[in-house]
Design a protein around this motif. Structure first.
Motif, PDB file in Angstrom:
ATOM      1  N   GLN A 210       0.801  -1.213   0.000  1.00 51.69           N
ATOM      2  CA  GLN A 210       0.000   0.000   0.000  1.00 51.69           C
ATOM      3  C   GLN A 210       0.837   1.267   0.000  1.00 51.69           C
ATOM      4  OE1 GLN A 210      -3.579   0.103   2.312  1.00 51.69           O
ATOM      5  NE2 GLN A 210      -3.754  -2.113   2.377  1.00 51.69           N
ATOM      6  N   LEU A 211       2.124   1.151   0.329  1.00 50.97           N
ATOM      7  CA  LEU A 211       3.006   2.299   0.167  1.00 50.97           C
ATOM      8  C   LEU A 211       3.143   2.680  -1.299  1.00 50.97           C
ATOM      9  CD1 LEU A 211       6.105   1.958   2.548  1.00 50.97           C
ATOM     10  CD2 LEU A 211       4.251   3.620   2.638  1.00 50.97           C
ATOM     11  N   GLN A 212       2.969   1.684  -2.184  1.00 53.40           N
ATOM     12  CA  GLN A 212       3.047   1.893  -3.631  1.00 53.40           C
ATOM     13  C   GLN A 212       4.398   2.463  -4.046  1.00 53.40           C
ATOM     14  OE1 GLN A 212      -0.451   4.275  -4.506  1.00 53.40           O
ATOM     15  NE2 GLN A 212      -1.719   2.455  -4.693  1.00 53.40           N
ATOM     16  N   ILE A 213       5.457   1.962  -3.395  1.00 51.43           N
ATOM     17  CA  ILE A 213       6.818   2.330  -3.789  1.00 51.43           C
ATOM     18  C   ILE A 213       7.386   1.144  -4.555  1.00 51.43           C
ATOM     19  CG2 ILE A 213       9.117   2.970  -2.986  1.00 51.43           C
ATOM     20  CD1 ILE A 213       7.804   4.161  -0.508  1.00 51.43           C
ATOM     21  N   GLU A 214       7.434   1.260  -5.864  1.00 56.20           N
ATOM     22  CA  GLU A 214       7.810   0.133  -6.706  1.00 56.20           C
ATOM     23  C   GLU A 214       9.218  -0.372  -6.429  1.00 56.20           C
ATOM     24  OE1 GLU A 214       7.168   1.147 -10.756  1.00 56.20           O
ATOM     25  OE2 GLU A 214       4.988   1.340 -10.546  1.00 56.20           O
ATOM     26  N   ARG A 215      10.073   0.494  -5.912  1.00 57.24           N
ATOM     27  CA  ARG A 215      11.468   0.103  -5.699  1.00 57.24           C
ATOM     28  C   ARG A 215      11.693  -0.607  -4.370  1.00 57.24           C
ATOM     29  NH1 ARG A 215      15.323   4.895  -6.287  1.00 57.24           N
ATOM     30  NH2 ARG A 215      13.662   6.092  -5.342  1.00 57.24           N
ATOM     31  N   MET A 216      10.636  -0.819  -3.591  1.00 57.97           N
ATOM     32  CA  MET A 216      10.780  -1.526  -2.318  1.00 57.97           C
ATOM     33  C   MET A 216       9.809  -2.700  -2.298  1.00 57.97           C
ATOM     34  SD  MET A 216      11.040   0.037   1.528  1.00 57.97           S
ATOM     35  CE  MET A 216       9.561   1.046   1.356  1.00 57.97           C
ATOM     36  N   GLN A 217      10.359  -3.916  -2.252  1.00 53.85           N
ATOM     37  CA  GLN A 217       9.536  -5.130  -2.344  1.00 53.85           C
ATOM     38  C   GLN A 217       9.999  -6.156  -1.308  1.00 53.85           C
ATOM     39  OE1 GLN A 217      10.303  -6.449  -6.317  1.00 53.85           O
ATOM     40  NE2 GLN A 217       9.535  -4.583  -7.267  1.00 53.85           N
ATOM     41  N   PHE A 218       9.043  -6.947  -0.824  1.00 51.46           N
ATOM     42  CA  PHE A 218       9.375  -8.058   0.062  1.00 51.46           C
ATOM     43  C   PHE A 218       9.227  -9.341  -0.733  1.00 51.46           C
ATOM     44  CE2 PHE A 218       8.798 -11.135   3.496  1.00 51.46           C
ATOM     45  CZ  PHE A 218       9.820 -10.755   4.355  1.00 51.46           C
TER      46      PHE A 218
END
Length: 369
Positions: A210-218
């Motif tokens: 939900q942060l919608q930061i494409e460069r941060m993924q788990f």
């Protein structure tokens, strides 16, 4: 290429053990340093261009010289040594600066010189390779005047006195007025409250989605922060992930290690500037025009649930629940996440933006949903 953050096994056993690693930090001092970064690199920060132009007109020559003299502290990323909020809960900029002064007084000259020397080497080598310059830093140009390092060896007290005088003048002339005028404190606190609620409802993975930061993924029990270089960080079970929302960070995503974990500064401003187009607005209002869908989102706003769970809770058929959820997903008011063999649904950050006082509206309505 990415910064790869690895966790010890206990931290990733369950969603709860993973979420326990997360803390949210409110740090006006972090914002001050990020704002100085913007003034050094204005072309990449279009969201703040009006402020940059106005600020440049206010800058005295002495302030401008100090901005460049101390640039190693905020040019690319700020070392956590300069951010006491990594160690102690602080909510006041004056108190942060007092604690920073104490931290710098406790650091030996050799330790500070080593830190700044490593930063100098990193920025010129692995941290800012050609790919990084092209993708993330554009027209950024390094300056090679490293007087601050030699000056610390000569008289560190004089350097620190100049540094705190620079911070004081910058606050008086520029930063404090903008901080209050734009109500930045309230923006950051609202983001922390919203992020905490989302984390509580949908867990760590749902929070990242939900942060919608494409460069941060788990992915594969690792937190991946996409960058034009590679780095590997190993977190212990007792370490923390400190998430720090920032008004000034966009378009960057900063990740700095400290003795007890990692300090991640992420942008919370750009989403506030995003505007829905007419088609999206139409979907939102249509999705909220049906009592059944309002019932669904009211429950999902409190906690995530499955199709089967919602059907039992509301005495609907699963096919009807699925149909209504599909419309809510199309309107981006609800998001799904698979956990094992189950699919859980929860409201999104867009829902929070459209109806920030939803619970109040429900409680004041004639009918309790």
């Amino acid at each position: 290429m990415a910064i790869e953050i690895n966790f010890e096994n206990f931290s990733t056993q369950t969603e709860e053990t993973l979420t326990q690693r997360v803390q949210f930090v409110f740090s006006p001092l972090n914002e001050l340093f990020r704002s100085l970064h913007i003034l050094l690199n204005p072309r990449h920060h279009g969201l703040h261009m009006k402020w940059i132009v106005e600020t440049q007109q206010k800058m005295t020559s002495a302030l401008y010289n100090d901005l460049h003299y101390f640039r190693l502290i905020y040019e690319l990323g700020t070392p956590t040594l300069f951010l006491p909020s990594t160690e102690i809960f602080i909510t006041n900029l004056d108190n942060e600066i007092v604690l920073l002064r104490d931290k710098l007084n406790a650091v030996t000259d050799d330790e500070m010189v080593n830190l700044l020397t490593v930063m100098t080497k990193n920025r010129e080598n692995s941290f800012i390779p050609k790919l990084a310059k092209g993708l993330e830093w554009g027209d950024f140009k390094l300056s090679h005047n490293e007087n601050i390092i030699s000056d610390i060896l000569k008289d560190s007290d004089a350097v620190y006195k100049r540094f705190f005088n620079f911070i004081s003048q910058y606050r008086t002339l520029i930063f404090d007025d903008y901080w209050y005028d734009k109500n930045i404190e309230q923006i950051l606190l609202e983001e922390i409250e919203s992020a905490s609620q989302i984390m509580h409802r949908v867990g760590f993975k749902g929070f990242l989605n939900q942060l919608q930061i494409e460069r941060m993924q788990f992915k594969d029990n690792k937190l991946m922060i996409l960058k034009p270089f590679d780095a590997n960080i190993q977190l212990k079970n007792a370490d923390s992930l400190l998430f720090v929302p920032s008004y000034f960070t966009y378009p960057h995503l900063f990740a700095e290690t400290f003795s007890k974990g990692i300090f991640i500064t992420y942008d919370c401003l750009s989403n506030r500037h995003k505007k829905l187009d007419i088609e999206q607005l139409s979907k939102v209002f249509f999705a909220l025009s049906d009592p059944a869908r309002i019932e669904l989102v009211s429950h999902l706003h409190e906690e995530k649930n499955t199709t089967q769970g919602l059907a039992q809770l509301l005495s609907y058929t699963q096919s009807n629940v699925s149909k209504q959820l599909r419309l809510l997903k199309e309107a981006e008011l609800v998001a799904s996440e698979k956990q094992g063999k189950y699919v859980f649904y929860a409201t999104t950050s867009l829902f929070e933006q459209v109806l920030p006082d939803f619970n109040l509206l429900v409680n004041q309505s004639k009918y309790k949903i």
